[in-house]
Design a protein around this motif. Structure first.
Motif, mmCIF file in Angstrom:
data_model
loop_
_atom_site.group_PDB
_atom_site.id
_atom_site.type_symbol
_atom_site.label_atom_id
_atom_site.label_comp_id
_atom_site.label_asym_id
_atom_site.label_seq_id
_atom_site.Cartn_x
_atom_site.Cartn_y
_atom_site.Cartn_z
ATOM 1 N N TYR A 122 32.658 -139.441 -38.697
ATOM 2 C CA TYR A 122 33.623 -138.764 -37.833
ATOM 3 C C TYR A 122 33.257 -137.287 -37.735
ATOM 4 N N LEU A 123 33.798 -136.640 -36.715
ATOM 5 C CA LEU A 123 33.574 -135.210 -36.543
ATOM 6 C C LEU A 123 34.710 -134.422 -37.176
ATOM 7 N N ASP A 124 34.346 -133.431 -37.966
ATOM 8 C CA ASP A 124 35.305 -132.480 -38.519
ATOM 9 C C ASP A 124 34.745 -131.102 -38.209
ATOM 10 N N ALA A 125 35.479 -130.325 -37.433
ATOM 11 C CA ALA A 125 35.035 -128.995 -36.998
ATOM 12 C C ALA A 125 33.671 -129.083 -36.310
ATOM 13 N N GLY A 126 33.451 -130.185 -35.574
ATOM 14 C CA GLY A 126 32.210 -130.357 -34.817
ATOM 15 C C GLY A 126 31.018 -130.796 -35.652
#
Length: 141
Positions: free
Chosen positions: A126-130
């Motif tokens: 998943y993406l977290d802060a890109g």
């Protein structure tokens, strides 16, 4: 090399280190870096020869401790300090009554680092802060 890790109330120094690594180095938006959970987290500060070079925080949710915001500035990398921060976070979790597992969100390039410390990846990327991440866990029982 003489390094140490301590639980600290000096969040300003922790935030400064996180800003350098996450915002300046990795491009994380500043408004995503500091959050309300910082108010209730246990903060760790790592230093080499008395100079702050790394930090992490631990949050508690039921039977789970979540280690997060783990960072070491460039001059502290390759010293074993990052692993020591994680090990101290796990030790803090072990001392908390009722906590049976530790969780963290690892940047994809750091999966191997955490696996060497006993964590196992689970769930999707998943993406977290890109930045691509995967959740990782460690059982304390």
């Amino acid at each position: 090399m003489n390094f140490g890790i301590e639980v600290t109330q000096d969040r300003a120094t922790c935030f400064d280190l996180r800003f350098k690594v996450f915002v300046e180095e990795q491009g994380v938006p500043v408004e995503e870096e500091i959050d309300i959970m910082d108010e209730v987290a246990v903060h760790m500060l790592a230093s080499i020869n008395g100079k702050p070079v790394g930090t992490a925080r631990v949050l508690f949710e039921g039977d789970t401790a979540k280690i997060g915001r783990v960072c070491v500035v460039p001059e502290g990398r390759g010293t074993g300090l990052g692993a020591a921060l994680i090990q101290e976070g796990v030790a803090i979790a072990r001392r908390q009554a009722g906590v049976h597992k530790v969780k963290l969100g690892a940047q994809i390039q750091a999966l191997g680092f955490y696996e060497k410390l006993g964590f196992h990846a689970f769930g999707p990327t998943y993406l977290d802060a890109g930045i691509e991440h995967r959740d990782m866990g460690l059982s304390l029982v």
